[in-house]
Structure formats: C-alpha cells, structure tokens
Write an enzyme that holds these catalytic residues in place. Sequence first.
Site, PDB file in Angstrom:
ATOM      1  N   SER A 102      62.637  48.481  73.948  1.00  0.00           N
ATOM      2  CA  SER A 102      61.225  48.659  74.297  1.00  0.00           C
ATOM      3  C   SER A 102      60.555  47.296  74.237  1.00  0.00           C
ATOM      4  CB  SER A 102      60.552  49.617  73.308  1.00  0.00           C
ATOM      5  OG  SER A 102      60.570  49.049  71.999  1.00  0.00           O
ATOM      6  N   LYS A 103      59.267  47.260  74.551  1.00  0.00           N
ATOM      7  CA  LYS A 103      58.569  45.972  74.564  1.00  0.00           C
ATOM      8  C   LYS A 103      58.588  45.298  73.197  1.00  0.00           C
ATOM      9  CE  LYS A 103      55.532  46.554  78.536  1.00  0.00           C
ATOM     10  NZ  LYS A 103      54.142  46.563  79.034  1.00  0.00           N
ATOM     11  N   ARG A 104      58.580  46.107  72.136  1.00  0.00           N
ATOM     12  CA  ARG A 104      58.590  45.490  70.799  1.00  0.00           C
ATOM     13  C   ARG A 104      59.931  44.829  70.509  1.00  0.00           C
ATOM     14  NH1 ARG A 104      61.053  48.862  66.874  1.00  0.00           N
ATOM     15  NH2 ARG A 104      61.591  50.920  67.696  1.00  0.00           N
ATOM     16  N   HIS A 105      60.981  45.274  71.202  1.00  0.00           N
ATOM     17  CA  HIS A 105      62.300  44.661  71.033  1.00  0.00           C
ATOM     18  C   HIS A 105      62.489  43.438  71.931  1.00  0.00           C
ATOM     19  CE1 HIS A 105      63.601  48.959  69.927  1.00  0.00           C
ATOM     20  NE2 HIS A 105      63.722  48.254  68.831  1.00  0.00           N
TER      21      HIS A 105
END
Length: 475
Positions: free
Chosen positions: A242-245
């Site tokens: 995801s974007k946080r990754h």
Amino acid sequence: MSSPVVTRFAPSPTGFLHIGGGRTALFNWLYARRTGGKMLLRIEDTDRERSTDAAVAAILDGLAWLGLDWDGEAVSQFSRVKRHREVVDELLRRGFAYRCYCTPAELDAMRARAEAEKRPIRYDGSWRDRDPAQAPAGVTPAIRFKAPQIGETIIEDAVQGRVAFPNKDLDDLIILRSDGNPTYNLAVVADDHDMGVTHIIRGVDHLTNAARQTQIYRAMGWDVPLMAHIPLIHGPDGAKLSKRHGALGVEAYRAMGYLPEAMRNYLARLGWSHGDDEIFSTAQMIDWFDLDGIGKSAARFDFAKLENLNGHYIRNTPDDVLLEHFLAFLPHVEGGPELLARIDAAMRAKLLRAMSGLKDRAKTLVDLMNGAKFLFAERPLTLDDKAAQLLNGEGKAANAMSLEAFAQIGERDWIAPRLERELKSLAETRNMKLGKLAQPLRAALTGTSTSPGIFDVLEVLGREESLARIRDHSA
C-alpha cells in the site's frame, strides 16, 4: 529455428507508473535484452473514462527515468478497436461467440440469485444456445465468448508451473460490449497475437485472465505465448503493498533521491535472484536474467534495504556522473528548482569538487542536496540548534584562533592537506584536542554540526568565503 523473443509491457494509463509496474517493465526488458529479442510497449487505453494523456506521459517519463527503452513506437490499444471487432466477428463466424440480449435488470437479478444462494457470480448462459430470432426488440446485444464447459484449461506457466482451471468455473465472458467497445481479454489477445508477442511476463494477479485468454487464442487457431506470472510485491509486514509501504509512482522515488541504477538493481531482486548476489550492474543483470530465477512467493518491499543499496550506488558512482544525476534530480524535489537556478559554472565546479566528500555521508540525493546546502548559503549563515550550541563563547574563541592561523595561508596554498596541517599544528601548540577546534569551525562554515570533512569544506568554499564565515562567528 525458433522465432526471436518478443515481450511487451502493457500498462493502463489511469495513473502513475507504480512500483509493481516498474518491476514488470524491468523483467520484460531484461528478458528481451538477455535473449537478443524485443520489448514492445502498448498503452492499454481502451477505458476512455479513466485513461488520460497525463498518465501516459507519466508512464513514459517513469520508464525513461528507470532507463528502460522499448522497440518501435508505443502502440495505443484504443487505436486498434477496428481490428478487435474483426476478431469478434471471426469468433462469431467460427461459432465461438454469440449475441447476448440480457438486459441490465436480468443481469442484476442473476447476480442477486447467485449471492442469495452463495454461489460464485457467473453468467448463466441463457443466450448461449438460444435462437437470435427470440431477441427482444430494441435491445442491442453484447457479444460473449462461448467458453468450453467441460474439461480444464491448462496454463504451463514459466513461474507458477502447471496451473489447471476447471472450465465449469470460467463463464462466457463479454468480449464486445453493447456499445461496440471490446473488453480487456479480447483486446489483449488480438494485440499480443498481431504484435508477435512470444512471452507474456506480468503479475500473478493476471493468472485467471491467462486461462480466459488461452481459450480465445485456441478458438482463433493462434499459438499461445509462453506465460510467466510473477509474484506480487508486499510490504515488509507481509501485507499487500500500500502507499504506506511504498506503493508510489516511480516519479516519487526519483523525488526521494534514488538513483535509477539502484532502483533497477533493487527491483530486479524483488522476486528474482541470482545465487546470493545482491548488488550487480545492469550489464550483469542482463547477462544473468532468466525466468528460472523468478520465485513464486510474494516479494517484500523494504525501504531500509533500498536506501542502503542506494547509498552504495551513490558512493561508487564517479563524481562527474553523480553530479549529472544530482542536477537532473533537483527539478523534482521541493526547494530543488531554486538551487538549480543558482548553479552557474563556478557553482558547478564547487559542487564537483565537493562531491567526493558529500557522497560519503549520503544515502539519497536528498541527503546530498542537504549536505551541499552550505555551498549555497549566504552570510550571515542561519545556524541549526546544534551549531548554535557549538558557537558559544568557547567555540567563538576557538574560531578566532583558527582564523588567525588560516589567515596566513595564501590563495594558492588553500588546499585541504595544507589546511589540515595548520589546524593540527594549532591544536598541538594550544594543547587542545582537534575536535575542540574543528567542531565550532564546522558550525561557522556550514551552519550545521555535520558536513563533509572540514578541510574539504574549507577548500571547496575557497579562502575568502571561508575566512569571512569564520570571522562572522569568532570572538
């Protein structure tokens, strides 16, 4: 004699080139270059509502930054709609497609029954064998593929191995919508066949599509390309990326200061391996890459590993080459364009002289930019908190001593080794530790408590600027 390898990268222009797409492009590019074949680029822009010119430009820009080129012109899938309809007509003639007159209400009812009975949602084949004469008036039909209903569709996948799909689980998909637009699976098959694609390398999330597409290939009497469905990329915690990754666009990694060579190296290692090798040149990558080295398990994206790898590349890139990377990076980072506007021939020369000292402390080009800011700083320098603490009474007194010693050195002798000897001699004479002189000196020269080697800083800044900065912060 076997035909030459032809791979393709086929992104949908509905957003940026995300990191998974970048890796798919890289694997296709490496395999084509490894085998002396071609990699083609096809923009799958049949979804007219979501496809944008800006997204196409972002994809092309991302590929260019990664250093991935393609053979021939990029092909627009939408431009081939006429050809797609011809293939649909041929499937109708061959008896492998039929007209479906189901209304939206009937399809909604079909879905509702399946959900109520907790069955997979599939088309029930109600028009598969019906006489078109029964067609309701005023309904424009969709065209469905008449899929086999018994047996299995087998994919001999170069990564996943032998994968069998029971045909009873694959319903009659729409290949031409009632508005006359072809659907993804039909268009992909027609395009790959006409473009001579021999190897399809893409994400494992396309595996079910592979079964449907194989059925269409066989119905048309065409050879099925070899398929290799590569594992997805997960975050460090094993969850879907995801974007946080780090599920960002390739341009975001450029703005974060990663080198394209480092990104290629890192992306290659996400799902592919060559023994225990972790760091390898692009030439080695091309020489070693094969589909056998791709694993089945999801790869894990790890920013810490990427940053360490990037630091290795920064340290081992020649100074003049690194400077060009740095200048190309500045337009893409906050504050960078303003610095770029100030780089004339003299500043460029200063940056080049400073590069060997700057890169030893940098893991990204952002680090490099922050480290180089002392070159752009104007007097009086703004001090960070630690620098301000160093420039107390004792620190200013130390700078006064250094100023007196350095003032005796002329412009021609203003080089790091001579400056180092002078400061060490001063420390010995005053019975001081070298750090007691060097730390306040660094604060005065750079406005920070960390920088490249202090003698390199003095040399790069030059005699007049160095003495003036020291004078600003001496007792």
